[in-house]
Design an enzyme around this catalytic site. Structure first.
Site, PDB file in Angstrom:
ATOM      1  N   GLY A 210      -2.432  -8.810   7.830  1.00 50.61           N
ATOM      2  CA  GLY A 210      -1.259  -7.501   7.885  1.00 50.61           C
ATOM      3  C   GLY A 210      -2.231  -6.205   7.800  1.00 50.61           C
ATOM      4  O   GLY A 210      -3.647  -6.389   7.756  1.00 50.61           O
ATOM      5  N   ASN A 211      -1.931  -5.281   7.634  1.00 55.88           N
ATOM      6  CA  ASN A 211      -2.577  -3.752   8.047  1.00 55.88           C
ATOM      7  C   ASN A 211      -2.022  -2.996   6.792  1.00 55.88           C
ATOM      8  O   ASN A 211      -0.748  -3.414   5.947  1.00 55.88           O
ATOM      9  CB  ASN A 211      -2.255  -3.189   8.811  1.00 55.88           C
ATOM     10  CG  ASN A 211      -1.242  -2.660   9.830  1.00 55.88           C
ATOM     11  OD1 ASN A 211      -0.019  -2.025   8.786  1.00 55.88           O
ATOM     12  ND2 ASN A 211      -0.846  -3.570  10.773  1.00 55.88           N
ATOM     13  N   ARG A 212      -2.001  -1.587   6.392  1.00 54.73           N
ATOM     14  CA  ARG A 212      -1.440  -0.989   4.986  1.00 54.73           C
ATOM     15  C   ARG A 212      -0.598   0.185   5.361  1.00 54.73           C
ATOM     16  O   ARG A 212      -0.038   0.816   4.979  1.00 54.73           O
ATOM     17  CB  ARG A 212      -2.716   0.185   4.668  1.00 54.73           C
ATOM     18  CG  ARG A 212      -3.836  -0.403   4.542  1.00 54.73           C
ATOM     19  CD  ARG A 212      -4.908   0.517   4.100  1.00 54.73           C
ATOM     20  NE  ARG A 212      -6.307  -0.473   3.415  1.00 54.73           N
ATOM     21  CZ  ARG A 212      -6.737  -0.666   2.871  1.00 54.73           C
ATOM     22  NH1 ARG A 212      -5.669  -1.378   1.794  1.00 54.73           N
ATOM     23  NH2 ARG A 212      -8.619  -0.923   3.346  1.00 54.73           N
TER      24      ARG A 212
END
Ligand code: C5P
Length: 401
Positions: A210-212
């Site tokens: 995923g990412n932030r």
């Protein structure tokens, strides 16, 4: 649409008055401030105590208040000026006739005559009264005063008869007013599609890539569009955010493929699409069915490309105004312009990770808006809510040009 609005609710003496308790709750839930004025006969149908508790404000009936030996005046002119919207519900044949003829023998009618705001009225009466030529005459006159009728519904009436005359349900009244207020807005009648948040690409049943991204920028864009009158489909990856707006349809997805499918399902009927999501470019080629066990040594996960949603929407574009985001760390302008052209966009919003306060996570952003003619406009660091307003101003000026 109703958030922060001052609403004067005028209740007259019909059996439907009991439904105004639900109406007040819906208006308060939508963020409005509500004051209630009732006619004397209305208090036979619904208790002023219930209404004042729900509206969190004293219920007014008379020009003069006499309590505990003190006398005060309910200033109808001030009340009329306080209101952003006045709703008369239920509106009886008697009150409608008085409104149509300027009669002013109670506080509700005096306030109605003083109010400069839009006035909505929801008639409620028996079917023969509803059809009577004198009622039709009242409607005609009130419409000529620019008062807005919320038509009665058909159904079983208090008399036991069946027909037209039943007051619109509280949900329908709120929906009607919200739609009516939206009519004059710049995005009224437009359908908007927005992507927001990250995507999660499964590795096994408990792990993902995923990412932030927090999703804040996309959610703010959706809220602004809805407040400008658009019907919004918001396709969001996993975030902690929620939105409660009658014109925002929130579709929660997890992976890029699900976001792709949801976007294409709605794209044909879309007028403006903004891809603000941080979509994972790659996903694990094989998703383990069971939780992967740790082993000695390193682990390699083979990745395959995810579809580029924005690119695919650019290829399919007919009349849509399509906007992408570019989050860059180097050669920002050149990279953004390249994406604009390669993905067949109408505009791109550039944020540079080199700018403090821009990009992922935080509540602020600093953007440059570039359109397909390569007109470039740079904005200061602002809250994401203000950035959303700026972006919509740029878009509306172009779609209405
Ligand atoms: O090419 P790049 O990924 O930097 O482009 C970013 C833009 O493309 C953003 O608007 C993002 O929402 C969109 N995008 C997409 N699908 C992908 C990757 C990016 O819609 N798979």
């Amino acid at each position: 649409m109703l958030s922060g609005k001052h609403i004067l609710l005028g209740i007259t003496g019909g059996i439907a008055a009991y439904k105004t308790t639900f109406l007040i709750r819906l208006l308060i839930k939508a963020g409005a401030k509500v004051k209630v004025i009732m006619t004397e006969s209305a208090s036979s149908f619904v208790s002023p105590l219930t209404l004042s508790t729900l509206s969190k404000s004293p219920v007014l009936t008379d020009f003069v208040n006499q309590e505990d030996g003190s006398i005060s005046w309910n200033n109808h002119v001030e009340l009329g000026l306080w209101a952003d919207i006045m709703i008369i519900a239920p509106a009886t044949a008697n009150t409608l006739s008085k409104m149509a003829n300027g009669t002013c023998d109670n506080l509700l009618l005096a306030t109605y005559l003083s109010a400069k705001c839009p006035v909505y009225f929801a008639p409620a009466m028996d079917l023969d009264m509803y059809k009577h030529p004198s009622t039709a005459e009242s409607f005609k006159k009130l419409k000529s005063f620019r008062n807005i009728i919320i038509p009665a519904e058909s159904g079983e009436l208090a008399s036991g008869l069946h027909g037209e005359g039943r007051m619109a349900e509280p949900e329908a009244i709120v929906e009607f007013i919200q739609m009516d207020l939206a009519k004059g807005l710049p995005l009224s009648g437009k359908k908007v599609l927005i992507t927001a948040g990250p995507t999660h690409e499964a590795i096994d049943p408990v792990r993902f890539l995923g990412n932030r991204s927090s999703g804040t920028m996309g959610f703010e864009l959706a809220k602004r569009a809805a407040n400008l009158g658009a019907e919004v489909t918001l396709v969001s990856g996993p975030t902690n955010l929620n939105v409660n707006h009658s014109r925002i349809n929130l579709i929660r997805i997890t992976s890029a493929q699900e976001m792709y499918d949801a976007c294409h399902l709605h794209y044909n009927e879309t007028d403006v699409a903004i891809c603000a999501a941080a979509v994972a470019d790659y996903r694990p080629k094989h998703v383990a069915e069971e939780k992967m066990k740790k082993k000695e040594g390193d682990l390699q996960i083979e990745l395959e490309r995810n579809p580029d949603i924005l690119l695919s929407l650019g290829e399919k574009k007919t009349n849509q105004f399509l906007v992408g985001f570019a989050l860059e760390t180097e050669n920002e302008l050149e990279n953004a312009k390249g994406k604009l052209q390669r993905k067949n966009l109408d505009a791109i919003v550039l944020n540079s990770l080199k700018d403090d306060g821009a990009g992922f996570g935080g509540n602020t952003n600093k953007i440059t808006f570039i359109d397909k003619n390569l007109d470039i406009k740079t904005f200061d660091l602002k809250t994401k809510s203000d950035v959303a307003s700026d972006i919509w101003e740029e878009i509306t000026s172009r779609i209405h040009a």
